[in-house]
Design a protein around this motif. Structure first.
Motif, PDB file in Angstrom:
ATOM      1  N   ALA A 174      44.786  52.184   4.245  1.00 53.03           N
ATOM      2  CA  ALA A 174      44.185  52.276   2.916  1.00 53.03           C
ATOM      3  C   ALA A 174      45.252  52.002   1.854  1.00 53.03           C
ATOM      4  CB  ALA A 174      43.577  53.659   2.715  1.00 53.03           C
ATOM      5  N   ASN A 175      44.812  51.611   0.652  1.00 55.57           N
ATOM      6  CA  ASN A 175      45.767  51.223  -0.387  1.00 55.57           C
ATOM      7  C   ASN A 175      45.970  52.307  -1.447  1.00 55.57           C
ATOM      8  OD1 ASN A 175      43.317  51.087  -1.672  1.00 55.57           O
ATOM      9  ND2 ASN A 175      43.528  48.961  -2.342  1.00 55.57           N
ATOM     10  N   SER A 176      45.801  53.575  -1.042  1.00 48.47           N
ATOM     11  CA  SER A 176      46.043  54.684  -1.949  1.00 48.47           C
ATOM     12  C   SER A 176      46.595  55.872  -1.180  1.00 48.47           C
ATOM     13  CB  SER A 176      44.749  55.098  -2.662  1.00 48.47           C
ATOM     14  OG  SER A 176      43.844  55.684  -1.744  1.00 48.47           O
ATOM     15  N   ILE A 177      47.277  56.774  -1.881  1.00 42.33           N
ATOM     16  CA  ILE A 177      47.830  57.975  -1.244  1.00 42.33           C
ATOM     17  C   ILE A 177      46.720  58.789  -0.593  1.00 42.33           C
ATOM     18  CG2 ILE A 177      48.961  60.194  -1.688  1.00 42.33           C
ATOM     19  CD1 ILE A 177      50.922  57.959  -1.764  1.00 42.33           C
ATOM     20  N   SER A 178      45.667  59.053  -1.350  1.00 43.61           N
ATOM     21  CA  SER A 178      44.554  59.847  -0.834  1.00 43.61           C
ATOM     22  C   SER A 178      43.896  59.156   0.359  1.00 43.61           C
ATOM     23  CB  SER A 178      43.520  60.081  -1.939  1.00 43.61           C
ATOM     24  OG  SER A 178      42.408  60.782  -1.441  1.00 43.61           O
ATOM     25  N   GLY A 179      43.704  57.839   0.255  1.00 45.51           N
ATOM     26  CA  GLY A 179      43.075  57.098   1.342  1.00 45.51           C
ATOM     27  C   GLY A 179      43.871  57.162   2.627  1.00 45.51           C
ATOM     28  N   VAL A 180      45.190  57.025   2.526  1.00 44.76           N
ATOM     29  CA  VAL A 180      46.055  57.074   3.709  1.00 44.76           C
ATOM     30  C   VAL A 180      46.058  58.474   4.316  1.00 44.76           C
ATOM     31  CG1 VAL A 180      48.475  57.047   4.451  1.00 44.76           C
ATOM     32  CG2 VAL A 180      47.559  55.142   3.123  1.00 44.76           C
ATOM     33  N   ILE A 181      46.238  59.489   3.490  1.00 46.55           N
ATOM     34  CA  ILE A 181      46.368  60.855   4.007  1.00 46.55           C
ATOM     35  C   ILE A 181      45.064  61.341   4.639  1.00 46.55           C
ATOM     36  CG2 ILE A 181      46.711  63.276   3.327  1.00 46.55           C
ATOM     37  CD1 ILE A 181      48.843  62.317   1.382  1.00 46.55           C
ATOM     38  N   ASN A 182      43.929  60.980   4.064  1.00 49.20           N
ATOM     39  CA  ASN A 182      42.639  61.462   4.565  1.00 49.20           C
ATOM     40  C   ASN A 182      41.977  60.521   5.560  1.00 49.20           C
ATOM     41  OD1 ASN A 182      42.156  63.997   2.969  1.00 49.20           O
ATOM     42  ND2 ASN A 182      42.496  62.575   1.269  1.00 49.20           N
ATOM     43  N   GLU A 183      42.669  59.460   5.932  1.00 48.28           N
ATOM     44  CA  GLU A 183      42.083  58.450   6.817  1.00 48.28           C
ATOM     45  C   GLU A 183      41.799  59.001   8.213  1.00 48.28           C
ATOM     46  OE1 GLU A 183      42.922  53.841   8.252  1.00 48.28           O
ATOM     47  OE2 GLU A 183      44.363  54.893   6.994  1.00 48.28           O
ATOM     48  N   LYS A 184      40.682  58.543   8.779  1.00 49.86           N
ATOM     49  CA  LYS A 184      40.333  58.834  10.166  1.00 49.86           C
ATOM     50  C   LYS A 184      40.365  57.529  10.959  1.00 49.86           C
ATOM     51  CE  LYS A 184      37.213  62.844   9.844  1.00 49.86           C
ATOM     52  NZ  LYS A 184      35.826  63.302  10.112  1.00 49.86           N
ATOM     53  N   SER A 185      40.801  57.603  12.202  1.00 52.54           N
ATOM     54  CA  SER A 185      40.807  56.435  13.085  1.00 52.54           C
ATOM     55  C   SER A 185      40.106  56.824  14.373  1.00 52.54           C
ATOM     56  CB  SER A 185      42.245  55.984  13.377  1.00 52.54           C
ATOM     57  OG  SER A 185      42.249  54.875  14.259  1.00 52.54           O
ATOM     58  N   ASN A 186      38.995  56.148  14.663  1.00 52.81           N
ATOM     59  CA  ASN A 186      38.184  56.474  15.842  1.00 52.81           C
ATOM     60  C   ASN A 186      37.789  57.948  15.863  1.00 52.81           C
ATOM     61  OD1 ASN A 186      38.391  53.800  16.915  1.00 52.81           O
ATOM     62  ND2 ASN A 186      40.427  54.289  17.726  1.00 52.81           N
ATOM     63  N   GLY A 187      37.504  58.489  14.685  1.00 55.60           N
ATOM     64  CA  GLY A 187      37.060  59.873  14.583  1.00 55.60           C
ATOM     65  C   GLY A 187      38.169  60.889  14.492  1.00 55.60           C
ATOM     66  N   TYR A 188      39.434  60.451  14.568  1.00 52.66           N
ATOM     67  CA  TYR A 188      40.564  61.373  14.548  1.00 52.66           C
ATOM     68  C   TYR A 188      41.336  61.247  13.231  1.00 52.66           C
ATOM     69  CZ  TYR A 188      39.769  61.861  19.566  1.00 52.66           C
ATOM     70  OH  TYR A 188      39.199  62.106  20.797  1.00 52.66           O
ATOM     71  N   TYR A 189      41.691  62.394  12.671  1.00 54.07           N
ATOM     72  CA  TYR A 189      42.517  62.389  11.473  1.00 54.07           C
ATOM     73  C   TYR A 189      43.905  61.841  11.801  1.00 54.07           C
ATOM     74  CZ  TYR A 189      39.135  65.250   8.900  1.00 54.07           C
ATOM     75  OH  TYR A 189      38.021  65.699   8.262  1.00 54.07           O
ATOM     76  N   GLN A 190      44.477  61.085  10.856  1.00 61.14           N
ATOM     77  CA  GLN A 190      45.818  60.542  11.041  1.00 61.14           C
ATOM     78  C   GLN A 190      46.880  61.633  10.909  1.00 61.14           C
ATOM     79  OE1 GLN A 190      46.801  56.896  11.477  1.00 61.14           O
ATOM     80  NE2 GLN A 190      44.821  57.313  12.430  1.00 61.14           N
ATOM     81  N   PHE A 191      46.585  62.669  10.122  1.00 68.39           N
ATOM     82  CA  PHE A 191      47.560  63.735   9.891  1.00 68.39           C
ATOM     83  C   PHE A 191      46.923  65.089  10.223  1.00 68.39           C
ATOM     84  CE2 PHE A 191      48.710  60.219   7.096  1.00 68.39           C
ATOM     85  CZ  PHE A 191      50.039  60.045   7.426  1.00 68.39           C
ATOM     86  N   THR A 192      47.543  65.812  11.148  1.00 66.28           N
ATOM     87  CA  THR A 192      47.009  67.097  11.621  1.00 66.28           C
ATOM     88  C   THR A 192      46.730  68.093  10.504  1.00 66.28           C
ATOM     89  OG1 THR A 192      48.158  66.794  13.735  1.00 66.28           O
ATOM     90  CG2 THR A 192      47.434  69.032  13.193  1.00 66.28           C
TER      91      THR A 192
END
Length: 253
Positions: A174-192
């Motif tokens: 994602a091209n924003s701080i919020s988008g990157v931090i809250n991003e999910k990939s295949n249903g999994y959060y990128q950051f615990t």
């Protein structure tokens, strides 16, 4: 990872690269990856609109730079105002070893196919830093740093922040701080911490300082897109090329 086929088109070190569109791509994302514009890609590829499809091959502009003694990928990226993440993707290079005489492909950042070197240091630094952000972005990034680097020193906290900034600059995320931090990939959060709620705890003063520094472009990891601690057993993650290890955290490309 970008699939590239390069063909020399002139004697001025300007190249045309072929990029094969993958699922999830958009013309905007591809243009950002190569520091060009959608209009340039539409014109160069004879497109009637910005619609593209998986498997389509696009002609994208790129340039080259010959390595001299003392160069590093980080320095080359700064010199040409290009993130090290883009340099790594463009050159399919995931370690830091370069030698004088090596030729590095540089994505262009203008419609004429020429890369524009970074201006001299006397130019004022924009208040927005290396990416656009708001006060709430600083707070969110600092809260992530607080949760991910608890008990770690300044360099580790700064590096966690730099990974998020690198992802914002990369066309893969994602091209924003919020988008990157809250991003999910295949249903999994990128950051615990986003999953377990630790992200909601107040940021420490040290983390706020580290977040602010990372947003200004300081990056001890030289372009890392991942990090993990010494308890991780995910083989996919631990197989990534390592940039550096700081305290209990490992940073990778």
């Amino acid at each position: 990872m970008l699939a590239l086929t390069l063909a020399l088109v002139s004697s001025s070190s300007v190249y045309a690269a072929s990029y094969k569109v993958k699922s999830g791509d958009s013309l905007y994302k591809v243009s950002k990856a190569y520091n060009t514009t959608t209009n340039v890609l539409i014109k160069n590829n004879g497109l009637s609109s910005s619609k593209i499809y998986s498997g389509q091959v696009l002609n994208v502009p790129t340039n080259t730079y010959k390595v001299v003694s003392g160069d590093t990928l980080y320095f080359i990226g700064k010199k040409h105002s290009i993130s090290i993440a883009k340099l790594r993707t463009e050159n399919n290079k995931w370690d830091d070893t370069i030698y004088p005489g090596d030729v590095i492909k540089i994505p262009t950042n203008s419609g004429n196919g020429q890369a524009t070197p970074k201006k001299a240091q006397s130019s004022p630094v924009k208040a927005t830093g290396v990416i656009k952000y708001s006060n709430s972005d600083v707070d969110l990034l600092a809260r992530l740093i607080t949760a991910e680097a608890v008990g770690e020193g300044h360099d580790a906290m700064l590096s966690v922040g730099a990974v998020v900034v690198n992802r914002v600059q990369s066309s893969q995320y994602a091209n924003s701080i919020s988008g990157v931090i809250n991003e999910k990939s295949n249903g999994y959060y990128q950051f615990t911490p986003v999953k377990n709620g630790m992200i909601n705890k107040a940021a420490s003063k040290a983390a706020i300082s580290a977040a602010s520094e990372a947003l200004k472009g300081t990056d001890p990891t030289n372009g890392a897109l991942y990090f993990y601690d010494n308890t991780v057993s995910n083989k996919w993650l631990t197989s990534k090329p390592v940039s550096t290890s700081i305290g209990k955290l490992t940073f990778a490309f």
